[in-house]
Design a protein around this motif. Structure first.
Motif, mmCIF file in Angstrom:
data_model
loop_
_atom_site.group_PDB
_atom_site.id
_atom_site.type_symbol
_atom_site.label_atom_id
_atom_site.label_comp_id
_atom_site.label_asym_id
_atom_site.label_seq_id
_atom_site.Cartn_x
_atom_site.Cartn_y
_atom_site.Cartn_z
ATOM 1 N N ILE A 112 0.911 -1.345 -0.203
ATOM 2 C CA ILE A 112 0.035 0.074 0.173
ATOM 3 C C ILE A 112 0.876 1.122 0.009
ATOM 4 N N GLY A 113 1.820 1.242 0.868
ATOM 5 C CA GLY A 113 2.838 2.471 0.899
ATOM 6 C C GLY A 113 3.639 2.584 -0.488
ATOM 7 N N ARG A 114 3.871 1.423 -1.245
ATOM 8 C CA ARG A 114 4.720 1.859 -2.416
ATOM 9 C C ARG A 114 3.569 2.312 -3.316
ATOM 10 N N VAL A 115 2.372 1.934 -3.382
ATOM 11 C CA VAL A 115 1.550 2.388 -4.554
ATOM 12 C C VAL A 115 1.299 3.887 -4.116
ATOM 13 N N VAL A 116 1.219 4.046 -2.941
ATOM 14 C CA VAL A 116 0.883 5.522 -2.858
ATOM 15 C C VAL A 116 2.162 6.483 -3.111
ATOM 16 N N ALA A 117 3.346 6.141 -2.775
ATOM 17 C CA ALA A 117 4.215 6.645 -3.074
ATOM 18 C C ALA A 117 4.564 6.696 -4.660
ATOM 19 N N GLY A 118 4.326 5.862 -5.345
ATOM 20 C CA GLY A 118 4.149 5.699 -6.654
ATOM 21 C C GLY A 118 3.174 6.685 -7.393
ATOM 22 N N LEU A 119 2.076 6.994 -6.797
ATOM 23 C CA LEU A 119 1.210 7.939 -7.165
ATOM 24 C C LEU A 119 1.817 9.300 -7.499
ATOM 25 N N GLY A 120 2.699 9.574 -6.294
ATOM 26 C CA GLY A 120 3.316 10.903 -6.320
ATOM 27 C C GLY A 120 4.339 11.144 -7.340
ATOM 28 N N THR A 121 4.996 9.888 -7.449
ATOM 29 C CA THR A 121 6.188 9.871 -8.174
ATOM 30 C C THR A 121 5.681 10.316 -9.657
ATOM 31 N N GLY A 122 4.721 9.367 -10.247
ATOM 32 C CA GLY A 122 4.186 9.556 -11.373
ATOM 33 C C GLY A 122 3.786 10.918 -11.738
ATOM 34 N N MET A 123 3.033 11.600 -10.800
ATOM 35 C CA MET A 123 2.789 12.803 -11.036
ATOM 36 C C MET A 123 3.925 13.862 -11.302
ATOM 37 N N ASN A 124 4.845 13.750 -10.702
ATOM 38 C CA ASN A 124 6.181 14.485 -10.586
ATOM 39 C C ASN A 124 7.073 14.358 -11.621
ATOM 40 N N THR A 125 7.085 12.992 -12.102
ATOM 41 C CA THR A 125 8.022 12.675 -13.252
ATOM 42 C C THR A 125 7.310 13.128 -14.497
ATOM 43 N N ALA A 126 5.943 13.123 -14.582
ATOM 44 C CA ALA A 126 5.351 13.652 -15.820
ATOM 45 C C ALA A 126 5.173 15.106 -15.891
ATOM 46 N N THR A 127 5.575 15.757 -14.909
ATOM 47 C CA THR A 127 5.779 17.175 -14.805
ATOM 48 C C THR A 127 6.804 17.813 -15.019
ATOM 49 N N ALA A 128 7.792 17.337 -14.330
ATOM 50 C CA ALA A 128 9.320 18.081 -13.936
ATOM 51 C C ALA A 128 9.826 18.469 -15.469
ATOM 52 N N GLY A 129 9.691 17.431 -16.481
ATOM 53 C CA GLY A 129 10.500 17.429 -17.588
ATOM 54 C C GLY A 129 9.624 18.749 -18.597
ATOM 55 N N VAL A 130 8.362 18.614 -18.523
ATOM 56 C CA VAL A 130 7.616 19.683 -19.135
ATOM 57 C C VAL A 130 7.815 20.994 -18.718
ATOM 58 N N TRP A 131 7.882 21.049 -17.451
ATOM 59 C CA TRP A 131 8.135 22.529 -16.891
ATOM 60 C C TRP A 131 9.562 23.033 -17.191
ATOM 61 N N GLN A 132 10.423 22.088 -17.041
ATOM 62 C CA GLN A 132 11.993 22.440 -17.524
ATOM 63 C C GLN A 132 11.997 22.848 -19.015
ATOM 64 N N ALA A 133 11.336 22.215 -19.939
ATOM 65 C CA ALA A 133 11.470 22.447 -21.235
ATOM 66 C C ALA A 133 10.722 23.758 -21.560
ATOM 67 N N GLU A 134 9.608 23.972 -21.031
ATOM 68 C CA GLU A 134 8.932 25.189 -21.191
ATOM 69 C C GLU A 134 9.294 26.419 -20.738
ATOM 70 N N THR A 135 10.441 26.594 -19.745
ATOM 71 C CA THR A 135 11.050 27.580 -19.230
ATOM 72 C C THR A 135 12.479 27.543 -19.505
ATOM 73 N N SER A 136 12.980 26.908 -20.425
ATOM 74 C CA SER A 136 14.520 26.999 -20.951
ATOM 75 C C SER A 136 14.666 27.493 -22.230
ATOM 76 N N LYS A 137 15.851 27.698 -22.440
ATOM 77 C CA LYS A 137 16.265 28.143 -23.919
ATOM 78 C C LYS A 137 16.500 27.092 -24.796
ATOM 79 N N MET A 138 16.377 27.242 -26.017
ATOM 80 C CA MET A 138 16.551 26.380 -27.166
ATOM 81 C C MET A 138 17.827 25.540 -26.880
ATOM 82 N N ARG A 139 18.955 26.414 -26.958
ATOM 83 C CA ARG A 139 20.089 25.720 -26.961
ATOM 84 C C ARG A 139 20.719 25.096 -25.548
ATOM 85 N N SER A 140 19.927 25.472 -24.234
ATOM 86 C CA SER A 140 20.248 24.909 -23.136
ATOM 87 C C SER A 140 19.241 23.456 -22.566
#
Length: 530
Positions: A112-140
Protein backbone atom coordinates in the motif's frame (compact mmCIF):
# COMPACT_ATOMS: atom_id res chain seq x y z
CA UNK A 1 10.35 45.62 -13.96
CA UNK A 2 9.63 41.90 -14.16
CA UNK A 3 8.64 40.18 -10.99
CA UNK A 4 11.47 38.15 -9.46
CA UNK A 5 10.92 34.60 -8.30
CA UNK A 6 12.89 33.10 -5.44
CA UNK A 7 15.04 36.25 -5.45
CA UNK A 8 16.25 35.88 -9.03
CA UNK A 9 15.68 36.37 -12.73
CA UNK A 10 17.50 35.37 -15.89
CA UNK A 11 20.14 32.69 -15.39
CA UNK A 12 19.70 32.55 -11.61
CA UNK A 13 15.99 31.87 -12.05
CA UNK A 14 16.74 29.17 -14.63
CA UNK A 15 19.10 27.56 -12.11
CA UNK A 16 16.39 27.58 -9.43
CA UNK A 17 13.88 26.05 -11.84
CA UNK A 18 16.42 23.40 -12.81
CA UNK A 19 17.15 22.70 -9.14
CA UNK A 20 13.46 22.14 -8.42
CA UNK A 21 12.99 19.90 -11.47
CA UNK A 22 16.21 18.04 -10.63
CA UNK A 23 15.03 17.39 -7.07
CA UNK A 24 12.11 15.47 -8.56
CA UNK A 25 14.60 13.30 -10.45
CA UNK A 26 16.86 12.81 -7.41
CA UNK A 27 13.69 11.65 -5.67
CA UNK A 28 12.91 9.24 -8.51
CA UNK A 29 16.46 7.86 -8.71
CA UNK A 30 16.56 7.29 -4.96
CA UNK A 31 13.27 5.39 -5.04
CA UNK A 32 14.55 3.22 -7.90
CA UNK A 33 17.56 2.07 -5.96
CA UNK A 34 16.41 1.85 -2.38
CA UNK A 35 13.94 -1.03 -2.46
CA UNK A 36 16.11 -3.47 -4.37
CA UNK A 37 18.79 -3.06 -1.72
CA UNK A 38 16.53 -3.58 1.26
CA UNK A 39 15.15 -6.75 -0.37
CA UNK A 40 18.39 -8.54 0.51
CA UNK A 41 18.21 -7.44 4.18
CA UNK A 42 17.67 -10.42 6.47
CA UNK A 43 15.72 -8.33 8.99
CA UNK A 44 13.42 -7.00 6.25
CA UNK A 45 12.71 -10.51 4.98
CA UNK A 46 12.05 -11.71 8.55
CA UNK A 47 9.62 -8.87 9.33
CA UNK A 48 7.80 -9.43 6.02
CA UNK A 49 7.46 -13.18 6.69
CA UNK A 50 10.07 -14.33 4.15
CA UNK A 51 8.03 -13.62 1.01
CA UNK A 52 8.56 -15.81 -2.05
CA UNK A 53 10.60 -14.66 -5.05
CA UNK A 54 7.42 -13.83 -6.98
CA UNK A 55 6.04 -11.85 -4.04
CA UNK A 56 9.31 -9.92 -3.75
CA UNK A 57 8.95 -9.06 -7.44
CA UNK A 58 5.36 -7.93 -6.88
CA UNK A 59 6.32 -5.81 -3.86
CA UNK A 60 8.93 -4.10 -5.98
CA UNK A 61 6.89 -3.67 -9.16
CA UNK A 62 3.59 -2.56 -7.60
CA UNK A 63 5.24 0.81 -7.07
CA UNK A 64 5.23 1.25 -10.85
CA UNK A 65 1.47 0.69 -11.03
CA UNK A 66 1.03 3.62 -8.67
CA UNK A 67 3.40 5.64 -10.86
CA UNK A 68 1.32 4.73 -13.93
CA UNK A 69 -1.90 6.00 -12.35
CA UNK A 70 -0.16 9.14 -11.07
CA UNK A 71 1.27 9.95 -14.50
CA UNK A 72 -2.10 9.37 -16.18
CA UNK A 73 -3.83 11.64 -13.67
CA UNK A 74 -1.80 14.63 -14.88
CA UNK A 75 -3.51 14.40 -18.28
CA UNK A 76 -6.48 16.03 -16.55
CA UNK A 77 -4.92 17.73 -13.53
CA UNK A 78 -1.54 18.90 -14.87
CA UNK A 79 -2.75 21.94 -16.77
CA UNK A 80 -5.43 22.75 -14.20
CA UNK A 81 -3.02 22.85 -11.25
CA UNK A 82 -0.03 24.17 -13.20
CA UNK A 83 3.48 22.76 -13.08
CA UNK A 84 4.73 23.87 -9.61
CA UNK A 85 1.53 22.98 -7.77
CA UNK A 86 1.36 19.55 -9.41
CA UNK A 87 4.86 18.81 -8.14
CA UNK A 88 4.00 20.05 -4.65
CA UNK A 89 0.94 17.77 -4.60
CA UNK A 90 2.94 14.79 -5.91
CA UNK A 91 5.70 15.30 -3.34
CA UNK A 92 3.16 15.42 -0.52
CA UNK A 93 1.70 12.11 -1.66
CA UNK A 94 5.20 10.57 -1.81
CA UNK A 95 5.85 11.64 1.79
CA UNK A 96 2.62 9.93 2.89
CA UNK A 97 3.70 6.77 1.08
CA UNK A 98 7.13 6.96 2.72
CA UNK A 99 5.55 7.12 6.19
CA UNK A 100 3.40 4.05 5.42
CA UNK A 101 6.40 2.07 4.14
CA UNK A 102 8.59 3.06 7.07
CA UNK A 103 5.95 1.89 9.56
CA UNK A 104 5.20 -1.39 7.74
CA UNK A 105 5.07 -4.75 9.46
CA UNK A 106 3.45 -6.76 6.68
CA UNK A 107 3.66 -7.27 2.94
CA UNK A 108 0.19 -5.77 2.43
CA UNK A 109 1.03 -2.60 4.32
CA UNK A 110 4.32 -2.27 2.44
CA UNK A 111 2.57 -2.67 -0.90
CA UNK A 112 0.00 0.00 0.00
CA UNK A 113 2.81 2.39 0.92
CA UNK A 114 4.60 1.68 -2.35
CA UNK A 115 1.48 2.30 -4.42
CA UNK A 116 0.84 5.61 -2.63
CA UNK A 117 4.45 6.74 -3.12
CA UNK A 118 4.17 5.68 -6.75
CA UNK A 119 1.15 7.91 -7.30
CA UNK A 120 3.17 10.96 -6.31
CA UNK A 121 6.24 9.90 -8.27
CA UNK A 122 4.14 9.45 -11.41
CA UNK A 123 2.70 12.94 -11.05
CA UNK A 124 6.13 14.48 -10.52
CA UNK A 125 7.99 12.71 -13.30
CA UNK A 126 5.24 13.53 -15.82
CA UNK A 127 5.48 17.22 -14.91
CA UNK A 128 9.11 18.12 -14.17
CA UNK A 129 10.45 17.63 -17.69
CA UNK A 130 7.68 19.65 -19.31
CA UNK A 131 8.17 22.47 -16.81
CA UNK A 132 11.91 22.49 -17.51
CA UNK A 133 11.46 22.41 -21.31
CA UNK A 134 8.87 25.18 -21.32
CA UNK A 135 10.99 27.54 -19.25
CA UNK A 136 14.43 26.94 -20.79
CA UNK A 137 16.21 28.35 -23.81
CA UNK A 138 16.52 26.39 -27.04
CA UNK A 139 20.26 25.71 -26.85
CA UNK A 140 20.26 24.74 -23.19
CA UNK A 141 17.12 22.60 -23.13
CA UNK A 142 18.95 19.31 -23.68
CA UNK A 143 21.76 20.13 -21.28
CA UNK A 144 19.33 21.00 -18.52
CA UNK A 145 17.54 17.66 -18.91
CA UNK A 146 20.93 15.90 -18.81
CA UNK A 147 21.57 17.67 -15.50
CA UNK A 148 18.19 16.43 -14.29
CA UNK A 149 19.04 12.86 -15.23
CA UNK A 150 22.48 13.13 -13.64
CA UNK A 151 20.66 14.14 -10.48
CA UNK A 152 18.42 11.10 -10.92
CA UNK A 153 21.51 8.89 -10.91
CA UNK A 154 22.86 10.88 -7.96
CA UNK A 155 19.72 9.87 -6.06
CA UNK A 156 20.22 6.27 -7.19
CA UNK A 157 23.81 6.40 -5.93
CA UNK A 158 22.72 7.86 -2.58
CA UNK A 159 20.32 4.95 -2.07
CA UNK A 160 23.08 2.40 -2.82
CA UNK A 161 25.65 3.92 -0.47
CA UNK A 162 23.11 4.65 2.28
CA UNK A 163 21.79 1.08 2.28
CA UNK A 164 25.37 -0.26 2.14
CA UNK A 165 26.35 1.77 5.21
CA UNK A 166 23.21 0.85 7.13
CA UNK A 167 23.61 -2.85 6.28
CA UNK A 168 26.11 -2.98 9.17
CA UNK A 169 23.48 -1.70 11.62
CA UNK A 170 21.47 -4.43 13.37
CA UNK A 171 17.68 -4.41 13.45
CA UNK A 172 15.00 -2.80 11.32
CA UNK A 173 16.61 0.65 11.26
CA UNK A 174 18.85 -0.72 8.47
CA UNK A 175 15.87 -0.64 6.09
CA UNK A 176 13.35 1.68 7.77
CA UNK A 177 15.67 4.69 7.76
CA UNK A 178 16.35 4.52 3.98
CA UNK A 179 12.58 4.42 3.36
CA UNK A 180 11.97 7.36 5.70
CA UNK A 181 14.73 9.36 4.00
CA UNK A 182 12.37 10.00 1.07
CA UNK A 183 10.64 12.67 3.15
CA UNK A 184 13.77 14.85 2.93
CA UNK A 185 13.13 15.41 -0.78
CA UNK A 186 9.55 16.51 -0.14
CA UNK A 187 10.84 19.16 2.25
CA UNK A 188 13.23 20.46 -0.44
CA UNK A 189 10.32 20.72 -2.90
CA UNK A 190 8.34 22.70 -0.29
CA UNK A 191 11.23 25.17 -0.06
CA UNK A 192 11.45 25.72 -3.84
CA UNK A 193 8.26 25.22 -5.84
CA UNK A 194 5.91 27.71 -4.11
CA UNK A 195 8.27 30.52 -5.11
CA UNK A 196 8.88 29.62 -8.77
CA UNK A 197 6.87 30.61 -11.88
CA UNK A 198 4.56 28.44 -13.93
CA UNK A 199 5.18 27.72 -17.61
CA UNK A 200 4.61 30.85 -19.74
CA UNK A 201 3.21 28.66 -22.52
CA UNK A 202 0.58 27.24 -20.19
CA UNK A 203 -0.29 30.71 -18.92
CA UNK A 204 -0.80 31.98 -22.48
CA UNK A 205 -3.05 29.03 -23.29
CA UNK A 206 -5.11 29.87 -20.22
CA UNK A 207 -5.38 33.50 -21.30
CA UNK A 208 -3.32 34.77 -18.35
CA UNK A 209 -1.38 37.18 -20.53
CA UNK A 210 -0.20 39.59 -17.83
CA UNK A 211 1.34 36.77 -15.81
CA UNK A 212 2.84 35.20 -18.94
CA UNK A 213 4.53 38.48 -19.88
CA UNK A 214 5.88 38.76 -16.33
CA UNK A 215 7.30 35.22 -16.39
CA UNK A 216 8.88 35.70 -19.83
CA UNK A 217 10.51 38.92 -18.67
CA UNK A 218 11.83 37.24 -15.52
CA UNK A 219 13.25 34.34 -17.55
CA UNK A 220 14.86 36.78 -19.99
CA UNK A 221 16.70 38.64 -17.22
CA UNK A 222 19.13 41.51 -17.91
CA UNK A 223 16.58 44.04 -16.74
CA UNK A 224 13.93 42.98 -19.26
CA UNK A 225 10.38 44.18 -18.66
CA UNK A 226 7.01 43.07 -19.94
CA UNK A 227 7.29 45.68 -22.72
CA UNK A 228 10.79 44.68 -23.89
CA UNK A 229 10.94 43.70 -27.60
CA UNK A 230 12.55 40.33 -26.84
CA UNK A 231 9.79 39.47 -24.38
CA UNK A 232 7.03 40.50 -26.79
CA UNK A 233 8.73 38.49 -29.55
CA UNK A 234 8.70 35.34 -27.43
CA UNK A 235 5.08 35.94 -26.49
CA UNK A 236 4.24 36.31 -30.19
CA UNK A 237 5.79 32.98 -31.13
CA UNK A 238 3.79 31.02 -28.62
CA UNK A 239 0.49 32.86 -29.02
CA UNK A 240 0.45 32.80 -32.78
CA UNK A 241 1.46 29.17 -33.20
CA UNK A 242 -1.34 28.32 -30.81
CA UNK A 243 -3.80 30.42 -32.82
CA UNK A 244 -2.64 29.06 -36.16
CA UNK A 245 -3.07 25.49 -34.98
CA UNK A 246 -6.55 26.31 -33.65
CA UNK A 247 -5.61 23.78 -31.00
CA UNK A 248 -8.03 25.02 -28.41
CA UNK A 249 -10.99 24.26 -30.72
CA UNK A 250 -10.31 20.51 -30.59
CA UNK A 251 -11.34 18.13 -27.85
CA UNK A 252 -8.73 15.90 -26.24
CA UNK A 253 -10.39 12.84 -27.82
CA UNK A 254 -10.21 14.37 -31.28
CA UNK A 255 -6.54 15.19 -30.83
CA UNK A 256 -5.48 11.71 -29.68
CA UNK A 257 -7.50 9.99 -32.43
CA UNK A 258 -5.66 11.83 -35.15
CA UNK A 259 -8.36 14.36 -36.08
CA UNK A 260 -6.51 17.33 -34.64
CA UNK A 261 -3.73 19.43 -36.15
CA UNK A 262 -0.05 18.74 -36.76
CA UNK A 263 -0.01 14.99 -36.28
CA UNK A 264 -0.81 15.23 -32.57
CA UNK A 265 -1.38 11.47 -32.24
CA UNK A 266 1.82 10.63 -34.08
CA UNK A 267 3.77 12.94 -31.82
CA UNK A 268 2.24 11.36 -28.73
CA UNK A 269 3.21 7.90 -29.95
CA UNK A 270 6.77 9.00 -30.72
CA UNK A 271 7.09 10.37 -27.19
CA UNK A 272 5.53 7.28 -25.60
CA UNK A 273 7.75 4.82 -27.49
CA UNK A 274 10.85 6.81 -26.62
CA UNK A 275 10.01 6.53 -22.93
CA UNK A 276 9.24 2.84 -23.29
CA UNK A 277 12.68 2.44 -24.88
CA UNK A 278 14.26 3.82 -21.74
CA UNK A 279 12.56 1.18 -19.60
CA UNK A 280 12.83 -1.92 -21.79
CA UNK A 281 16.54 -1.42 -22.41
CA UNK A 282 17.20 -3.57 -19.35
CA UNK A 283 18.26 -0.69 -17.14
CA UNK A 284 15.60 -1.45 -14.54
CA UNK A 285 16.81 -5.02 -14.30
CA UNK A 286 19.99 -3.49 -12.90
CA UNK A 287 18.48 -0.48 -11.11
CA UNK A 288 16.10 -2.55 -8.99
CA UNK A 289 17.95 -5.86 -8.77
CA UNK A 290 21.70 -5.34 -9.26
CA UNK A 291 22.60 -6.54 -5.76
CA UNK A 292 20.20 -9.48 -6.17
CA UNK A 293 21.75 -10.34 -9.58
CA UNK A 294 25.29 -10.25 -8.24
CA UNK A 295 24.34 -12.57 -5.37
CA UNK A 296 22.04 -15.05 -7.11
CA UNK A 297 23.24 -15.00 -10.75
CA UNK A 298 26.96 -14.32 -10.38
CA UNK A 299 27.48 -15.88 -6.92
CA UNK A 300 29.06 -12.92 -5.13
CA UNK A 301 28.80 -12.59 -1.35
CA UNK A 302 26.14 -10.14 -0.10
CA UNK A 303 28.73 -7.61 1.11
CA UNK A 304 30.77 -7.75 -2.11
CA UNK A 305 27.55 -7.48 -4.13
CA UNK A 306 26.50 -4.36 -2.22
CA UNK A 307 29.92 -2.76 -2.70
CA UNK A 308 29.94 -3.51 -6.44
CA UNK A 309 26.39 -2.17 -6.84
CA UNK A 310 27.33 1.04 -5.01
CA UNK A 311 30.51 1.41 -7.09
CA UNK A 312 28.46 0.81 -10.23
CA UNK A 313 26.15 3.65 -9.28
CA UNK A 314 29.16 5.99 -9.18
CA UNK A 315 30.22 4.81 -12.66
CA UNK A 316 26.64 5.45 -13.80
CA UNK A 317 26.69 8.93 -12.24
CA UNK A 318 30.01 9.95 -13.82
CA UNK A 319 28.91 9.06 -17.34
CA UNK A 320 25.49 10.63 -16.89
CA UNK A 321 27.35 13.89 -16.20
CA UNK A 322 29.57 13.44 -19.26
CA UNK A 323 26.43 13.24 -21.41
CA UNK A 324 26.15 17.01 -20.86
CA UNK A 325 28.85 17.49 -23.48
CA UNK A 326 27.24 15.40 -26.24
CA UNK A 327 23.45 15.90 -26.08
CA UNK A 328 23.43 19.22 -27.98
CA UNK A 329 26.65 18.77 -29.92
CA UNK A 330 25.61 15.53 -31.62
CA UNK A 331 21.81 15.76 -31.37
CA UNK A 332 19.14 13.39 -30.10
CA UNK A 333 19.18 10.91 -33.00
CA UNK A 334 22.90 10.19 -33.16
CA UNK A 335 23.35 10.03 -29.39
CA UNK A 336 20.40 7.65 -29.00
CA UNK A 337 21.56 5.29 -31.77
CA UNK A 338 25.19 5.09 -30.61
CA UNK A 339 24.20 4.58 -26.99
CA UNK A 340 21.68 1.83 -27.84
CA UNK A 341 24.17 -0.03 -30.00
CA UNK A 342 26.77 0.03 -27.21
CA UNK A 343 24.18 -1.21 -24.68
CA UNK A 344 23.32 -4.15 -26.94
CA UNK A 345 27.00 -5.14 -27.17
CA UNK A 346 27.28 -5.10 -23.37
CA UNK A 347 24.29 -7.42 -22.99
CA UNK A 348 25.85 -9.81 -25.51
CA UNK A 349 29.06 -9.94 -23.46
CA UNK A 350 27.11 -10.63 -20.25
CA UNK A 351 25.18 -13.40 -22.03
CA UNK A 352 28.33 -15.09 -23.28
CA UNK A 353 30.15 -14.76 -19.95
CA UNK A 354 27.36 -16.29 -17.87
CA UNK A 355 26.71 -19.03 -20.42
CA UNK A 356 30.36 -20.11 -20.37
CA UNK A 357 30.47 -19.94 -16.58
CA UNK A 358 27.33 -22.02 -16.04
CA UNK A 359 28.52 -24.66 -18.51
CA UNK A 360 32.01 -24.84 -16.96
CA UNK A 361 33.77 -23.69 -20.11
CA UNK A 362 36.21 -21.39 -18.36
CA UNK A 363 37.38 -19.91 -15.09
CA UNK A 364 34.15 -18.91 -13.33
CA UNK A 365 35.95 -16.21 -11.35
CA UNK A 366 37.34 -14.54 -14.48
CA UNK A 367 34.04 -14.90 -16.32
CA UNK A 368 32.23 -13.35 -13.35
CA UNK A 369 34.66 -10.43 -13.46
CA UNK A 370 34.01 -10.08 -17.21
CA UNK A 371 30.25 -9.96 -16.60
CA UNK A 372 30.68 -7.32 -13.90
CA UNK A 373 32.90 -5.26 -16.22
CA UNK A 374 30.20 -5.52 -18.91
CA UNK A 375 27.61 -4.25 -16.43
CA UNK A 376 29.84 -1.25 -15.72
CA UNK A 377 30.23 -0.59 -19.46
CA UNK A 378 26.46 -0.95 -19.86
CA UNK A 379 25.79 1.73 -17.23
CA UNK A 380 28.29 4.03 -18.92
CA UNK A 381 26.80 3.44 -22.38
CA UNK A 382 23.24 3.83 -21.18
CA UNK A 383 24.06 7.03 -19.28
CA UNK A 384 25.45 8.69 -22.40
CA UNK A 385 22.22 8.47 -24.39
CA UNK A 386 19.40 6.03 -23.69
CA UNK A 387 19.13 7.55 -20.21
CA UNK A 388 18.65 11.14 -21.34
CA UNK A 389 17.06 11.25 -24.79
CA UNK A 390 13.84 9.40 -23.81
CA UNK A 391 13.25 11.84 -20.95
CA UNK A 392 13.93 14.88 -23.09
CA UNK A 393 12.21 13.91 -26.33
CA UNK A 394 8.55 13.68 -25.15
CA UNK A 395 8.76 17.18 -23.65
CA UNK A 396 9.94 18.55 -27.00
CA UNK A 397 7.90 16.58 -29.52
CA UNK A 398 4.45 17.20 -28.03
CA UNK A 399 1.90 19.46 -29.70
CA UNK A 400 1.80 22.95 -28.19
CA UNK A 401 -1.66 22.33 -26.76
CA UNK A 402 -0.86 18.79 -25.63
CA UNK A 403 2.70 19.00 -24.35
CA UNK A 404 1.72 18.08 -20.79
CA UNK A 405 -0.60 15.32 -22.00
CA UNK A 406 2.08 13.94 -24.34
CA UNK A 407 4.55 13.83 -21.46
CA UNK A 408 1.90 12.27 -19.21
CA UNK A 409 1.14 9.48 -21.68
CA UNK A 410 4.86 8.96 -22.26
CA UNK A 411 5.46 8.64 -18.53
CA UNK A 412 2.45 6.34 -18.13
CA UNK A 413 3.96 4.13 -20.85
CA UNK A 414 7.28 4.36 -18.99
CA UNK A 415 5.77 3.13 -15.76
CA UNK A 416 3.72 0.32 -17.27
CA UNK A 417 6.74 -1.06 -19.14
CA UNK A 418 8.77 -0.53 -15.95
CA UNK A 419 6.21 -2.61 -14.03
CA UNK A 420 6.46 -5.45 -16.53
CA UNK A 421 10.28 -5.49 -16.46
CA UNK A 422 10.51 -5.36 -12.68
CA UNK A 423 7.79 -7.99 -12.27
CA UNK A 424 9.36 -10.57 -14.61
CA UNK A 425 13.01 -10.13 -13.64
CA UNK A 426 13.24 -12.43 -10.57
CA UNK A 427 11.41 -15.24 -12.39
CA UNK A 428 13.40 -14.60 -15.57
CA UNK A 429 16.70 -14.88 -13.73
CA UNK A 430 15.60 -18.14 -12.09
CA UNK A 431 14.18 -19.85 -15.18
CA UNK A 432 16.06 -18.44 -18.19
CA UNK A 433 19.42 -17.87 -16.46
CA UNK A 434 21.93 -16.65 -19.11
CA UNK A 435 19.24 -16.57 -21.84
CA UNK A 436 17.50 -13.76 -19.95
CA UNK A 437 20.14 -11.28 -21.12
CA UNK A 438 19.50 -12.06 -24.81
CA UNK A 439 16.13 -10.29 -24.55
CA UNK A 440 17.74 -6.97 -23.65
CA UNK A 441 20.49 -7.32 -26.27
CA UNK A 442 17.89 -7.70 -29.03
CA UNK A 443 15.70 -4.89 -27.75
CA UNK A 444 18.59 -2.41 -27.50
CA UNK A 445 19.73 -3.31 -31.01
CA UNK A 446 16.21 -2.61 -32.30
CA UNK A 447 16.33 0.98 -31.04
CA UNK A 448 18.90 1.87 -33.69
CA UNK A 449 16.76 1.40 -36.85
CA UNK A 450 13.62 2.66 -35.12
CA UNK A 451 15.33 5.94 -34.22
CA UNK A 452 16.96 6.24 -37.64
CA UNK A 453 13.78 5.81 -39.66
CA UNK A 454 11.07 7.41 -37.53
CA UNK A 455 12.47 10.07 -35.19
CA UNK A 456 13.06 13.67 -36.37
CA UNK A 457 15.85 15.66 -34.75
CA UNK A 458 14.74 18.14 -32.07
CA UNK A 459 18.13 19.59 -31.07
CA UNK A 460 18.69 23.21 -32.12
CA UNK A 461 14.97 23.74 -32.69
CA UNK A 462 12.58 25.84 -30.66
CA UNK A 463 9.45 24.10 -29.47
CA UNK A 464 7.56 26.21 -32.00
CA UNK A 465 9.89 25.04 -34.79
CA UNK A 466 8.78 21.50 -34.03
CA UNK A 467 5.12 22.52 -34.19
CA UNK A 468 5.78 24.14 -37.55
CA UNK A 469 7.59 21.07 -38.89
CA UNK A 470 4.65 18.77 -38.15
CA UNK A 471 2.18 21.32 -39.51
CA UNK A 472 3.60 20.50 -42.96
CA UNK A 473 2.51 16.85 -42.50
CA UNK A 474 5.90 15.17 -43.13
CA UNK A 475 6.00 11.47 -44.03
CA UNK A 476 6.35 8.82 -41.35
CA UNK A 477 9.85 7.89 -42.54
CA UNK A 478 12.14 10.83 -41.80
CA UNK A 479 15.60 9.42 -42.62
CA UNK A 480 15.65 11.10 -46.06
CA UNK A 481 14.11 14.37 -44.92
CA UNK A 482 16.97 16.82 -44.38
CA UNK A 483 14.70 19.19 -42.49
CA UNK A 484 14.06 16.37 -40.01
CA UNK A 485 17.59 15.01 -39.67
CA UNK A 486 20.08 17.88 -39.92
CA UNK A 487 21.66 18.95 -36.66
CA UNK A 488 21.96 22.63 -37.49
CA UNK A 489 18.78 24.65 -37.14
CA UNK A 490 17.12 24.71 -40.60
CA UNK A 491 17.40 27.98 -42.50
CA UNK A 492 13.68 27.78 -43.25
CA UNK A 493 12.93 28.51 -39.60
CA UNK A 494 15.63 31.16 -39.31
CA UNK A 495 14.23 33.04 -42.31
CA UNK A 496 10.70 32.81 -40.93
CA UNK A 497 11.97 34.32 -37.70
CA UNK A 498 13.49 37.27 -39.49
CA UNK A 499 10.27 38.03 -41.37
CA UNK A 500 8.17 37.93 -38.23
CA UNK A 501 10.59 39.99 -36.17
CA UNK A 502 10.43 42.62 -38.87
CA UNK A 503 6.65 42.54 -38.86
CA UNK A 504 6.56 42.71 -35.07
CA UNK A 505 8.73 45.82 -35.16
CA UNK A 506 6.33 47.47 -37.63
CA UNK A 507 3.20 46.41 -35.78
CA UNK A 508 4.11 45.80 -32.14
CA UNK A 509 1.84 43.74 -29.93
CA UNK A 510 -0.01 45.33 -27.04
CA UNK A 511 1.99 45.95 -23.86
CA UNK A 512 1.30 43.61 -20.99
CA UNK A 513 -0.95 45.93 -19.08
CA UNK A 514 -3.24 46.24 -22.06
CA UNK A 515 -3.63 42.54 -22.69
CA UNK A 516 -5.92 41.47 -19.95
CA UNK A 517 -9.34 40.63 -21.19
CA UNK A 518 -8.42 41.20 -24.86
CA UNK A 519 -7.59 38.78 -27.63
CA UNK A 520 -4.08 39.48 -28.89
CA UNK A 521 -3.68 39.51 -32.68
CA UNK A 522 -0.15 38.38 -33.48
CA UNK A 523 1.75 36.80 -36.30
CA UNK A 524 3.23 33.31 -36.54
CA UNK A 525 6.91 33.01 -36.07
CA UNK A 526 9.50 30.76 -34.56
CA UNK A 527 12.27 32.88 -33.10
CA UNK A 528 11.80 30.49 -30.25
CA UNK A 529 14.70 31.32 -27.98
CA UNK A 530 12.65 29.37 -25.50
Amino acid sequence: MARKYLGGSGESLTICLSLAASTVLVFYGYDQGVFGNILVSEDFLRVMGHPSTSMQGLMTSVYNLGCFVGAMSTIWTGDYLGRPRTIIAGSTIIAIGAVIQTASYSVTQMMIGRVVAGLGTGMNTATAGVWQAETSKMRSRGKLVVIQMANCIFGFSISNWLTLGLSFVPGSISWRLPLAFQIVFTLIIYCLCPFLPDSPRLLIRKGKYDEAFSVLAALEGDGATEASPSVRSQFAIIQEVLQKENANTYTFFQLITGRGPSGALRRMLLGAWMQISNQISGINVTSYYQTYILIHALNFSPLKARILAAAGSVDYLIFSCLAYFVIERYGRRRVMMCSAAACSICWIVITVAQNLSLNNHGDSHKLGALAVAAFFFFWASFAMGVLNVPWLYPTEIGHINLRAQTASLAMASNWMSNFIVVQVTPAGLDTLTWRFWIIWAVICAAFVPITYFFYPETANRSLEDIDRFFAEKPGYFVHRNRLATQLKRPELFVEADARVVEKEQRHPSLPAEGNKGHEVQLTVYGVGSR
